[in-house]
Design a protein around this motif. Structure first.
Motif, PDB file in Angstrom:
ATOM      1  N   GLN A  67      33.688 -20.474 -30.873  1.00 31.04           N
ATOM      2  CA  GLN A  67      32.498 -21.231 -30.494  1.00 31.04           C
ATOM      3  C   GLN A  67      31.489 -20.280 -29.864  1.00 31.04           C
ATOM      4  OE1 GLN A  67      31.840 -24.953 -30.404  1.00 31.04           O
ATOM      5  NE2 GLN A  67      29.846 -23.964 -30.240  1.00 31.04           N
ATOM      6  N   ASP A  68      30.337 -20.106 -30.512  1.00 23.32           N
ATOM      7  CA  ASP A  68      29.282 -19.277 -29.930  1.00 23.32           C
ATOM      8  C   ASP A  68      28.596 -20.017 -28.794  1.00 23.32           C
ATOM      9  OD1 ASP A  68      29.761 -17.226 -31.699  1.00 23.32           O
ATOM     10  OD2 ASP A  68      28.266 -17.898 -33.154  1.00 23.32           O
ATOM     11  N   VAL A  69      28.240 -19.273 -27.764  1.00 20.47           N
ATOM     12  CA  VAL A  69      27.617 -19.865 -26.579  1.00 20.47           C
ATOM     13  C   VAL A  69      26.242 -19.251 -26.366  1.00 20.47           C
ATOM     14  CG1 VAL A  69      27.827 -20.262 -24.096  1.00 20.47           C
ATOM     15  CG2 VAL A  69      29.879 -20.204 -25.538  1.00 20.47           C
ATOM     16  N   TYR A  70      25.238 -20.103 -26.266  1.00 17.21           N
ATOM     17  CA  TYR A  70      23.859 -19.666 -26.030  1.00 17.21           C
ATOM     18  C   TYR A  70      23.418 -20.177 -24.668  1.00 17.21           C
ATOM     19  CZ  TYR A  70      24.022 -19.042 -31.102  1.00 17.21           C
ATOM     20  OH  TYR A  70      24.375 -18.663 -32.380  1.00 17.21           O
ATOM     21  N   GLU A  71      22.981 -19.290 -23.818  1.00 14.93           N
ATOM     22  CA  GLU A  71      22.553 -19.687 -22.485  1.00 14.93           C
ATOM     23  C   GLU A  71      21.064 -19.497 -22.264  1.00 14.93           C
ATOM     24  OE1 GLU A  71      25.085 -17.513 -19.793  1.00 14.93           O
ATOM     25  OE2 GLU A  71      26.533 -19.159 -19.716  1.00 14.93           O
ATOM     26  N   GLY A  72      20.428 -18.722 -23.126  1.00 17.40           N
ATOM     27  CA  GLY A  72      19.002 -18.463 -22.973  1.00 17.40           C
ATOM     28  C   GLY A  72      18.164 -19.553 -23.613  1.00 17.40           C
ATOM     29  N   ALA A  78      17.870 -16.705 -32.245  1.00 13.24           N
ATOM     30  CA  ALA A  78      17.748 -15.792 -33.378  1.00 13.24           C
ATOM     31  C   ALA A  78      18.370 -14.436 -33.087  1.00 13.24           C
ATOM     32  CB  ALA A  78      16.277 -15.625 -33.746  1.00 13.24           C
ATOM     33  N   TYR A  79      18.514 -14.106 -31.811  1.00 12.30           N
ATOM     34  CA  TYR A  79      19.072 -12.818 -31.445  1.00 12.30           C
ATOM     35  C   TYR A  79      20.608 -12.873 -31.314  1.00 12.30           C
ATOM     36  CZ  TYR A  79      14.228 -11.658 -30.504  1.00 12.30           C
ATOM     37  OH  TYR A  79      12.889 -11.450 -30.630  1.00 12.30           O
ATOM     38  N   GLY A  80      21.181 -14.032 -31.584  1.00 16.95           N
ATOM     39  CA  GLY A  80      22.633 -14.163 -31.524  1.00 16.95           C
ATOM     40  C   GLY A  80      23.119 -14.766 -30.221  1.00 16.95           C
ATOM     41  N   PRO A  81      24.383 -15.124 -30.158  1.00 15.83           N
ATOM     42  CA  PRO A  81      24.933 -15.774 -28.967  1.00 15.83           C
ATOM     43  C   PRO A  81      25.069 -14.820 -27.789  1.00 15.83           C
ATOM     44  CG  PRO A  81      26.674 -15.258 -30.514  1.00 15.83           C
ATOM     45  CD  PRO A  81      25.387 -14.936 -31.211  1.00 15.83           C
ATOM     46  N   ASP A  82      25.060 -15.393 -26.592  1.00 13.96           N
ATOM     47  CA  ASP A  82      25.289 -14.590 -25.395  1.00 13.96           C
ATOM     48  C   ASP A  82      26.749 -14.137 -25.331  1.00 13.96           C
ATOM     49  OD1 ASP A  82      22.711 -14.731 -23.700  1.00 13.96           O
ATOM     50  OD2 ASP A  82      23.013 -16.780 -24.375  1.00 13.96           O
TER      51      ASP A  82
END
Length: 307
Positions: A67-72, A78-82
């Motif tokens: 599971q990819d996690v994005y916090e931003g 577009a820059y990928g997951p954190d």
């Protein structure tokens, strides 16, 4: 089909919320409950327990994916997951987390001839009927023996008056980064039922009696038929409860299941142990109650982890 040819694994996806609701309604709430049910054996092995508003004990289990996690901000996706987590039914966890449980699955067609069907449920939808089965297949340590039986078994064990069945079950006490280290615990027979004396590895875990495992060093756990939920249309059977605890998924996140830490545990131990033959002993035997005696039943497995 020989047990060695069976292929158990962890599903790459969870049963859909819609199907869980359907099955709960079809079964009157007995199966596929809103919160994943757990066994006492899984808890004693390290599964972290939670309690919902109804007072029901539950836990989380692994899904064979990440599971990819994005916090931003959203425009940063577009820059990928954190960072990336190993998926569980709840969300995600570090793959080295040994407090997450496991619900093994298998193609139902592989065990259909040997499984005992308990219930069949049919849900009419779009001119065809969806079939769901509840079956029993194999045996595994699951729930606490009754308090009076706990005492009786302790007394008989201390007097060397319990008969071994010839079967044993393994639990992992190793470090995912160093290799799997499993200890086997013998199964005993008493009044026609089977039990395992299990060391408590999880004092904070809440058991089915509503109490924390606490300082009690050992518990007697019943070895019972494993109940599987079957989605006939998808040809998949999954254990109805979380029955494995204390086993990490891997030493790093991966979308692969093969050659992971958990896949090795299921392949080398679980697969064999749920279908062992029982060898009843008709005579008393001598055993050592020395805590160090378990060392002879400890075996280390070289685990190849796949990143």
């Amino acid at each position: 089909m020989e047990i060695n040819s069976l292929k158990f694994e962890i599903s790459h996806y969870d049963l859909s919320y819609e199907k869980k609701v359907i099955v709960r309604k079809l079964t009157g709430g007995k199966y596929q409950k809103e919160y994943p049910e757990v066994t006492d054996y899984a808890v004693l092995n390290g599964l972290k327990t939670k309690i919902n508003k109804k007072g029901e004990i539950y836990g989380d289990y692994w899904i064979a994916d990440t599971q990819d996690v994005y916090e931003g901000p959203m425009d940063m996706i577009a820059y990928g997951p954190d960072y990336t987590f190993q998926k569980t039914n709840a969300y995600g966890a570090f793959p080295t987390d040994k407090t997450i449980g496991t619900k093994p699955s298998i193609k139902y067609s592989l065990i259909e001839e040997r499984a005992k069907v308990i219930k069949k449920y049919i849900y009419p939808k779009c001119f065809y009927d969806e079939e769901y089965y509840i079956v029993e297949f194999g045996e595994y340590p699951q729930n606490l023996a009754m308090p009076n039986t706990q005492k009786t078994l302790n007394d008989l064990y201390s007097q060397n008056k319990l008969n071994k069945t010839g079967r044993s079950f393994s639990r992992d006490i190793g470090d995912v980064n160093e290799g799997m280290l499993c200890v086997t615990e013998d199964e005993y027979e008493y009044q026609g039922k089977k039990y395992v004396r299990v060391k408590n590895l999880n004092p904070e875990g809440v058991l089915s009696n509503g109490k924390k495992a606490g300082v009690e060093e050992y518990y007697w756990i019943k070895v019972e038929p494993v109940v599987w939920f079957v989605d006939k249309g998808e040809d998949i059977a999954t254990t109805n409860k979380i029955i494995i605890g204390g086993v990490a998924y891997n030493n790093s996140e991966t979308y692969n299941y093969q050659n992971t830490y958990i896949s090795n545990f299921i392949e080398y131990f679980f697969k064999r142990e749920i279908n062992q033959k029982t060898i009843r002993l008709n005579t008393e035997y001598t055993q050592s109650n020395d805590e160090n005696s378990n060392q002879k039943n400890t075996h280390k497995v070289k685990v190849k982890v796949k990143k």
